[in-house]
Design an enzyme around this catalytic site. Structure first.
Site, PDB file in Angstrom:
ATOM      1  NE  ARG A 105      -4.393 -11.191  -2.580  1.00 31.04           N
ATOM      2  CZ  ARG A 105      -5.007 -11.964  -3.473  1.00 31.04           C
ATOM      3  NH1 ARG A 105      -5.874 -12.883  -3.076  1.00 31.04           N
ATOM      4  NH2 ARG A 105      -4.753 -11.834  -4.767  1.00 31.04           N
ATOM      5  CG  ASP A 110       0.480  -6.555 -12.490  1.00 34.16           C
ATOM      6  OD1 ASP A 110       0.482  -7.245 -13.529  1.00 34.16           O
ATOM      7  OD2 ASP A 110      -0.437  -6.574 -11.668  1.00 34.16           O
ATOM      8  CE1 TYR A 116      -2.106  -2.569  -9.719  1.00 37.21           C
ATOM      9  CE2 TYR A 116      -1.962  -3.426 -11.960  1.00 37.21           C
ATOM     10  CZ  TYR A 116      -1.691  -3.552 -10.606  1.00 37.21           C
ATOM     11  OH  TYR A 116      -1.011  -4.646 -10.148  1.00 37.21           O
TER      12      TYR A 116
END
Length: 355
Positions: free
Chosen positions: A126, A253, A266
């Site tokens: 990925r 992120d 997360y």
């Protein structure tokens, strides 16, 4: 205190003998147990820890053993590397093909990589695989860190070497991040000084208020926050001791800046990684630059994961387009050469953070 009497000497001897007699069966049982552990670790694609008795060996024996291991690793890399493709040239034209005995072309010391080593965690597939290819193109010797993706990492290393780059797969268990010093020692002895660390590996698991479990929370924080934080500290400490320094790039992120419903642990891990990036950048300047990239809709979820949230986020992105992992790779290339940038969270999210 006077000289010990014969009775005292006898009693000391008895105690020593009893201690050895009690400890001997445990020591004897420890040897096969360690070999079982070593076989299990190798079957999982990981290197076993040194045996407990390794530190008791004379120093020259330990050095000889380490030299044998390094020689075996170099031999394995030389055998696994494909021969360079040498194109035929006219006799009047000087040949510029690499020497046929070299597994790959010599490093370009003027390239951004400068011939140094880069370690990419979670580099087997990925986004990590795309970053590894980009770094190899920049001249780095890429160490592809993997945990369970051994096959993918080996295939990627072969692909990079076939294209003229330099890469090798290496098992990496982020649950054992406290062994970072040992990890970097082994890598630098074999592949040269670490110039770049890319903390890419992460886990994406739901932890809703109703179903959140301690084991899941522990796994997320350990892999997404504690491991990259500790690896960055140890790597930066080593880089700061060298004149050429080095840099760290953390892959975060956009959910480190805003909470994602149902994924609270997360989001916490990503927010912590952002702060770790800024804090450690200040601690290790000026020798070491530490930055982060916060991608948005760069890759769809893996098979079996919920894809609705990904497409919903993509539809709410101002640029409203799937950027692909190449956008993140270009951000990595930028940070590698941005000599006056540190402590930055570079958002590659198509403007998703604006809405």
């Amino acid at each position: 205190v006077g000289e010990p009497t014969p009775g005292m000497k006898l009693w000391r001897g008895i105690k020593l003998g009893l201690g050895l007699a009690i400890a001997f069966p445990f020591i004897l049982a420890l040897i096969p147990l360690w070999y079982v552990h070593a076989l299990t670790e190798k079957a999982r694609g990981r290197e076993p820890h040194p045996p407990p008795w390794a530190d008791l060996m004379p120093r020259r024996w330990r050095q000889a053993r380490q030299e044998r291991e390094r020689a075996q690793e170099r031999h394995r890399l030389a055998e696994s590397a494909p021969p360079p493709k040498v194109a035929p040239v006219p006799e009047s034209t000087p040949s510029t093909a690499p020497h046929p005995t070299l597994p790959t072309p010599p490093p370009d010391l003027d390239a951004p990589g400068g011939g140094g080593m880069a370690l990419v965690t979670g580099g087997g597939k990925r986004l990590g695989a795309v970053i590894c290819r980009e770094l190899a193109a920049l001249g780095y010797f890429v160490v592809i860190g993997y945990f369970s993706s051994r096959f993918e990492a080996e295939q990627l290393a072969e692909e990079i070497r076939a294209a003229g780059g330099r890469a090798v797969p290496h098992p990496l268990d982020l649950h054992q991040a406290m062994m970072a010093d040992s990890l970097f020692n082994d890598l630098e002895r074999t592949f040269g000084p670490l110039r770049l660390l890319v903390n890419n590996a992460s886990v994406f698991l739901p932890t809703s208020a109703e179903t959140g479990a301690w084991g899941t929370v522990d796994e997320i924080l350990r892999i997404n926050l504690l491991a990259p934080f500790w690896l960055t500290m140890i790597a930066a400490r080593r880089m700061a001791q060298r004149q050429e320094g080095g840099q760290v790039i953390n892959l975060g992120d956009l959910w480190g800046d805003r909470p994602l419903s149902g994924y609270s642990a997360y989001s916490v891990s990503q927010a912590g990684l952002d702060m770790a990036t800024r804090s450690l950048a200040r601690e290790f300047a000026p020798r070491v630059r530490i930055n982060a990239i916060a991608p948005g809709a760069a890759l769809p979820p893996e098979e079996g994961q919920e894809a609705k949230g990904y497409h919903r986020m993509l539809s709410r992105t101002p640029l409203a387009v799937h950027a692909g992992p190449e956008a993140v790779a270009r951000a990595v290339r930028y940070l590698v050469g941005a000599e006056f940038v540190t402590g930055e969270i570079l958002r590659v999210d198509g403007g998703r953070g604006l809405v």
